[in-house]
Design an enzyme around this catalytic site. Structure first.
Site, short mmCIF file in Angstrom:
data_model
loop_
_atom_site.label_atom_id
_atom_site.label_comp_id
_atom_site.label_asym_id
_atom_site.label_seq_id
_atom_site.Cartn_x
_atom_site.Cartn_y
_atom_site.Cartn_z
N GLU A 59 0.87 -1.16 0.00
CA GLU A 59 0.00 0.00 0.00
C GLU A 59 0.92 1.22 0.00
O GLU A 59 1.81 1.32 0.85
CB GLU A 59 -0.88 -0.01 1.26
CG GLU A 59 -1.86 1.14 1.24
CD GLU A 59 -2.73 1.26 2.49
OE1 GLU A 59 -2.68 0.35 3.35
OE2 GLU A 59 -3.43 2.28 2.58
N ARG A 284 4.94 -12.68 9.68
CA ARG A 284 5.64 -11.45 9.35
C ARG A 284 6.94 -11.36 10.12
O ARG A 284 7.12 -12.01 11.16
CB ARG A 284 4.76 -10.23 9.61
CG ARG A 284 4.43 -9.97 11.07
CD ARG A 284 3.31 -8.96 11.22
NE ARG A 284 3.66 -7.65 10.72
CZ ARG A 284 3.02 -7.01 9.74
NH1 ARG A 284 1.99 -7.56 9.15
NH2 ARG A 284 3.38 -5.82 9.36
N LYS A 294 4.18 0.97 9.77
CA LYS A 294 4.37 2.21 9.01
C LYS A 294 3.82 3.41 9.78
O LYS A 294 4.35 4.51 9.68
CB LYS A 294 3.70 2.09 7.64
CG LYS A 294 4.55 1.30 6.66
CD LYS A 294 3.96 1.32 5.27
CE LYS A 294 2.93 0.22 5.12
NZ LYS A 294 2.48 0.03 3.72
#
Ligand code: ATP
Ligand code: MG
Length: 584
Positions: A59, A284, A294
């Site tokens: 994204e 992850r 982020k």
């Protein structure tokens, strides 16, 4: 500067000792991971007609970080390994947080890591017309409806993990009414949040994602690519699988949080009757002493806690690159940590070791004194300068040798002298001898102090018979120090870094505090006037060096000017001195 948790599994270059495995337990010659196993089984059964098509779907709402690197290496790596292809796809469905700046930087970072999407760069926003058509299809099939509940009401109706949800009062609207309302949502007749389009699945499902999830929301916001063309935007779950389908992805690899979204991924593909990729989840990457979200990284930038997304302390690809990380080191790290199905945290030392291994091979050696202490060699002729030959890289004979000027006045590291040395201190002390790297053996015969009692200079003698390379040079002396000739020294700024956070898990905060409380106030140390060997004046941005005994350093690509390089310490060598200090 060295983290106390760094285990003693490495040699003095920081390489893993033979037989040692890193924190993940992985070695580089490894078995198939579970995703490779799935792909090999699929190839055998001809499930996808021999195709392997993956994608990396960021994204564009921030810069890429080392966690993304894991996903990039995995997706592009699998495609390369099995003769397939990997697409780059921007998952740009959230106009309020996305920007072209991020789109550009993501492409640069993926390329820098060494991967190539050829002409296959895609944007979920390019699929908006198709997604809209698919939404209309689901309405017509009676599988989607326009709902007038507010966000708060929707949440209340959804129920909890232990209680089933309740049907929305708008659930049984006619197809005709739904088509009309959805069309008017698109036309901009309603305010943000006033209505949503929802899938009609099962409000009693044990999986909350299947309790009539929202497919479209109203958002009068300008999108970085589609501008004001749309005022309704599809939700991630109604975009991702469909984009995978359009691109005929075979293995849609995502992180574990999406495991319980998989039934919805599958439901949409089945309801629409479209090509149906397989979603596969993996754990992850989490690293000690840093944050990876982020949102938090953006906060650090906005609050000025770091100098930007490319601050060398950041876990971003940019930050790591500026710090001196190479694509090879990052790829080797990603390979080494492997791919698992359960979450864990990798020790930052594993990442640092990957860098040491790579830079050890490629970085020429240099002598640099970070905190200079002047040494005058009383028996060395006043105006004499000798050229001493030094090996550029013991790991790489083709790197050759260089000449180092040697003179009566030199600098050594302040830390390399103790007036009152602890027991295992093998460096310089009154009456003691040490070897100077590639030069002579010297002996300390006097200490000069200022009015405050601070040591400002050492008086030493040198042994003219001990010149490096001659037979007499081999006589036994316990320590070898790095040095720089004082009149020839090049003065430059050097930056040392420590972990961005003081604790292994920055989210582990005392009650009432937030993660900011764990920031390390001493993560940056700037040394404005270090003394470097003369040739470093010509060092170019991005060049790597090993400053002997101090670590690997890289010329900062942002703040260096021609003839004025600034050096970042990429990673320390494994520091045996620090331990001796503590004992002493
Ligand atoms: P964040 O939570 O930091 O915003 P994200 O997962 O929302 O990260 P995306 O841009 O959506 O970020 O991620 C793109 C791809 O990278 C996704 O496939 C995602 O699963 C993967 N990814 C993101 N973070 C990690 C990580 N820490 N480890 C492995 N893969 C990751
Ligand atoms: Mg995401």
């Amino acid at each position: 500067m060295n983290a106390p948790h760094e285990r003693d599994k490495t040699d003095d270059q920081g390489r893993l000792r033979p037989g040692e495995s890193d924190a993940s337990g992985a070695t580089s010659a490894r078995n198939l991971n579970f995703i490779e196993q799935i792909i090999e089984d699929d190839l055998k059964s001809n499930k996808w007609q021999g195709r392997v098509q993956t994608r990396f779907p960021p994204e564009p709402n921030g810069y890429l970080h080392i966690g993304h690197a894991k996903s990039i290496c995995l997706n592009f790596g699998l495609a390369a390994r099995y003769g397939g292809q990997c697409n780059l796809r921007f998952d740009d469905t959230n106009p309020t947080k996305e920007e072209d700046e991020y789109v550009t930087s993501i492409q640069e970072d993926v390329r820098w890591l060494g991967f190539d999407w050829e002409d296959r760069i895609y944007y979920a926003s390019d699929y908006f017309p198709q997604l809209y058509a698919w939404a209309v299809q689901l309405i017509k099939q009676g599988q989607a409806y326009v709902c007038d509940l507010t966000a708060e009401e929707t949440r209340a109706y959804r129920g909890t993990l232990t209680e089933p949800g309740r049907n929305s009062p708008y659930r049984d609207r006619s197809v005709k009414e739904n088509l009309d309302l959805f069309e008017r949502m698109r036309a901009g007749e309603f305010a943000d949040g006033q209505r949503t389009l929802r899938a009609k699945i099962d409000m009693a499902s044990p999986n909350l994602n299947l309790r009539d999830p929202v497919m479209y929301r109203i958002l009068h916001a300008t999108h970085h690519r589609t501008g004001d063309q749309w005022c309704i935007y599809p939700m991630y779950d109604f975009t991702h699988g469909q984009s995978d389908s359009i691109e005929r992805i075979t293995h849609s690899i995502c992180t574990l949080e999406f495991e319980n979204h998989r039934p919805l991924y599958d439901w949409y593909c089945n309801a629409l009757g479209i090509y149906h990729p397989q979603q596969i989840e993996f754990a992850r990457l989490n690293l000690t002493y840093t944050v990876m979200s982020k949102r938090k990284l953006l906060t650090l930038v906005k609050e000025g806690r770091v100098s930007g997304w490319d601050d060398p302390r950041m876990p971003t690809i940019r930050g790591l690159r500026r710090r001196g990380y190479t694509p090879e080191a990052i790829r080797s790290f990603c390979d080494r940590i492997g791919v698992a199905k359960f979450n864990s945290t990798i020790d930052m030392a594993v990442l640092e070791n990957a860098l040491r291994e790579d830079l050890n091979r490629r970085a020429p050696r240099a002598l640099a004194v970070l905190r200079p202490l002047k040494v005058v060699l009383e028996n060395y002729p006043e105006d004499q300068v000798e050229e001493m030959e030094a090996v550029n890289n013991p790991e790489d004979p083709s790197a050759g040798t260089r000449q180092l000027p040697f003179s009566r006045e030199i600098y050594i590291e302040q830390d390399d002298f103790r007036e009152d040395p602890p027991s295992k201190f093998f460096r310089l002390a009154p009456g003691r001898e040490v070897r100077l790297r590639a030069a002579y053996i010297i002996k300390c015969v006097g200490v000069v102090k200022d009015d405050q009692g601070q040591i400002v200079e050492l008086r030493c003698t040198y042994d003219p018979e001990s010149r490096s390379g001659t037979p007499a040079a081999n006589r036994k002396v316990k320590g070898t120090l790095h040095w720089v000739s004082a009149p020839h020294a090049f003065r430059a700024e050097v930056r040392l870094f420590d972990h961005l956070f003081k604790v292994m898990d920055p989210d582990d905060v005392p009650a009432g505090a937030d993660w900011h409380a764990n920031l390390n106030p001493d993560s940056l140390e700037t040394l404005p006037a270090c003394c470097l060997e003369p040739r470093l004046a010509d060092a170019q941005p991005g060049e790597h060096f090993q400053f002997e005994r101090l670590g690997y350093f890289t010329v900062d690509p942002v703040d260096s000017r021609p003839g004025h390089p600034v050096f970042n310490r990429s990673v320390s060598l494994r520091d045996t001195w620090a331990k001796i200090e503590k004992q002493g």
